[in-house]
Design a protein around this motif. Structure first.
Motif, PDB file in Angstrom:
ATOM      1  N   TYR A   1      18.872  -9.854 -18.927  1.00 20.99           N
ATOM      2  CA  TYR A   1      18.809 -11.150 -19.769  1.00 20.99           C
ATOM      3  C   TYR A   1      20.403 -11.615 -19.820  1.00 20.99           C
ATOM      4  CZ  TYR A   1      14.348  -9.847 -21.638  1.00 20.99           C
ATOM      5  OH  TYR A   1      12.897  -9.671 -21.725  1.00 20.99           O
ATOM      6  N   GLU A   2      21.504 -10.764 -19.669  1.00 19.24           N
ATOM      7  CA  GLU A   2      22.784 -11.368 -19.619  1.00 19.24           C
ATOM      8  C   GLU A   2      22.899 -12.090 -18.319  1.00 19.24           C
ATOM      9  OE1 GLU A   2      27.085  -9.538 -20.322  1.00 19.24           O
ATOM     10  OE2 GLU A   2      26.030  -8.698 -18.521  1.00 19.24           O
ATOM     11  N   ARG A   3      22.421 -11.698 -17.282  1.00 21.16           N
ATOM     12  CA  ARG A   3      22.506 -12.492 -15.974  1.00 21.16           C
ATOM     13  C   ARG A   3      21.802 -13.662 -15.700  1.00 21.16           C
ATOM     14  NH1 ARG A   3      20.018 -12.613 -10.724  1.00 21.16           N
ATOM     15  NH2 ARG A   3      21.742 -12.743  -9.008  1.00 21.16           N
ATOM     16  N   ALA A   4      20.620 -13.675 -16.574  1.00 18.89           N
ATOM     17  CA  ALA A   4      19.683 -14.787 -16.702  1.00 18.89           C
ATOM     18  C   ALA A   4      20.407 -16.140 -17.489  1.00 18.89           C
ATOM     19  CB  ALA A   4      18.251 -14.615 -17.159  1.00 18.89           C
ATOM     20  N   GLY A   5      21.070 -15.344 -18.592  1.00 17.92           N
ATOM     21  CA  GLY A   5      21.906 -16.555 -19.349  1.00 17.92           C
ATOM     22  C   GLY A   5      22.765 -17.183 -18.931  1.00 17.92           C
ATOM     23  N   ILE A   6      23.796 -16.376 -17.968  1.00 12.10           N
ATOM     24  CA  ILE A   6      24.946 -16.867 -17.380  1.00 12.10           C
ATOM     25  C   ILE A   6      24.673 -17.952 -16.239  1.00 12.10           C
ATOM     26  CG2 ILE A   6      26.852 -16.312 -15.843  1.00 12.10           C
ATOM     27  CD1 ILE A   6      27.217 -13.619 -17.372  1.00 12.10           C
ATOM     28  N   LEU A   7      23.504 -17.466 -15.574  1.00  9.63           N
ATOM     29  CA  LEU A   7      23.030 -18.338 -14.542  1.00  9.63           C
ATOM     30  C   LEU A   7      22.304 -19.538 -14.999  1.00  9.63           C
ATOM     31  CD1 LEU A   7      21.495 -15.942 -12.058  1.00  9.63           C
ATOM     32  CD2 LEU A   7      23.720 -17.123 -11.559  1.00  9.63           C
ATOM     33  N   GLY A   8      21.673 -19.502 -16.128  1.00 11.18           N
ATOM     34  CA  GLY A   8      20.950 -20.613 -16.899  1.00 11.18           C
ATOM     35  C   GLY A   8      22.392 -21.514 -17.358  1.00 11.18           C
ATOM     36  N   LYS A   9      23.354 -21.085 -17.825  1.00 15.99           N
ATOM     37  CA  LYS A   9      24.449 -21.842 -18.283  1.00 15.99           C
ATOM     38  C   LYS A   9      25.216 -22.791 -16.868  1.00 15.99           C
ATOM     39  CE  LYS A   9      25.540 -19.290 -22.424  1.00 15.99           C
ATOM     40  NZ  LYS A   9      26.576 -18.466 -23.090  1.00 15.99           N
ATOM     41  N   LEU A  10      25.199 -21.993 -16.109  1.00 20.12           N
ATOM     42  CA  LEU A  10      25.899 -22.488 -14.813  1.00 20.12           C
ATOM     43  C   LEU A  10      25.019 -23.569 -14.101  1.00 20.12           C
ATOM     44  CD1 LEU A  10      27.339 -19.274 -12.790  1.00 20.12           C
ATOM     45  CD2 LEU A  10      28.535 -21.173 -14.207  1.00 20.12           C
TER      46      LEU A  10
END
Length: 224
Positions: free
Chosen positions: A70-79
């Motif tokens: 979930y953390e990785r998905a949030g960071i990639l979504g912001k990028l």
């Protein structure tokens, strides 16, 4: 008269509960008191200690993997937004400037060329890194591990009926989640593994630079 032929004259209708007794005219049957469990709810008696410890560890691993993805998905979504929005804005500005200068028959200024190149570079980076697609894959992997964690919790708290089917479902969910999950990254996984209270390898707190180049630099030194 033999023992088998003797029948009690009357039996009370009260069931035998722990600490109580059922009395007839011939015999008194006492139910043993239930053992007291201190320190919280009693553990499930249908699981051995090894099975319970294994399920608890698998639950912590699933919890760590769920939140790490979930953390990785949030960071990639912001990028994806941080690069995608500038691409749209810069491309629109460059197109408008090109059309305006072309209609007035004026030479294109330098800043229009820079904006066009910047838009092309950002669009290429967005296509290469696939931030949106990777964010979606990470979110799906987090959902799978969350479902696995809930099934393990149900198995720990559920009655023994259908326990074999529950364990088989857990094994299948775990295999599917591991096979279809994208790469997570060592540092993120070790950090969430520590959050879950699981042991981590020695030296996991050392940075990637120190692990890669620190030993190499130290290997050439000679102690006097």
């Amino acid at each position: 008269m033999s023992v088998e032929e003797q029948t009690p004259a009357a039996v009370t209708d009260a069931p035998a509960t722990p600490g109580n007794s059922v009395t007839s005219s011939d015999v008194t049957v006492s139910a043993p008191p239930a053992p007291e469990h201190k320190g919280g709810p009693a553990p499930p008696m249908w699981l051995t200690d090894e099975q319970k410890n294994l399920l608890e560890r698998r639950k912590k691993l699933a919890w760590a993997a769920q939140h790490a993805f979930y953390e990785r998905a949030g960071i990639l979504g912001k990028l994806n937004y941080w690069i995608g929005v500038p691409v749209v804005v810069v491309t629109a500005l460059a197109g408008s400037a090109i059309v305006a200068n072309h209609s007035s028959d004026n030479p294109l200024p330098t800043w229009i060329g820079l904006i066009t190149v910047t838009a092309a570079v950002l669009a290429s980076l967005q296509t290469f890194f696939r931030f949106g697609e990777r964010a979606a894959f990470s979110a799906v992997a987090g959902n799978r591990y969350g479902r696995l964690r809930r099934r393990i919790e149900d198995c720990l708290a559920a009655p023994p009926e259908g326990m074999a089917e529950r364990l088989e479902e857990i094994r299948k969910l775990e295999d599917d989640a591991g096979d279809q999950a994208p790469p997570l990254g060592e540092r993120r996984w070790l950090r969430w593994q520590r959050f879950a209270g699981l042991p981590t390898p020695a030296g996991s707190n050392v940075s990637w630079w120190e692990r890669t180049f620190g030993r190499r630099r130290g290997a050439g030194r000679h102690e006097g």
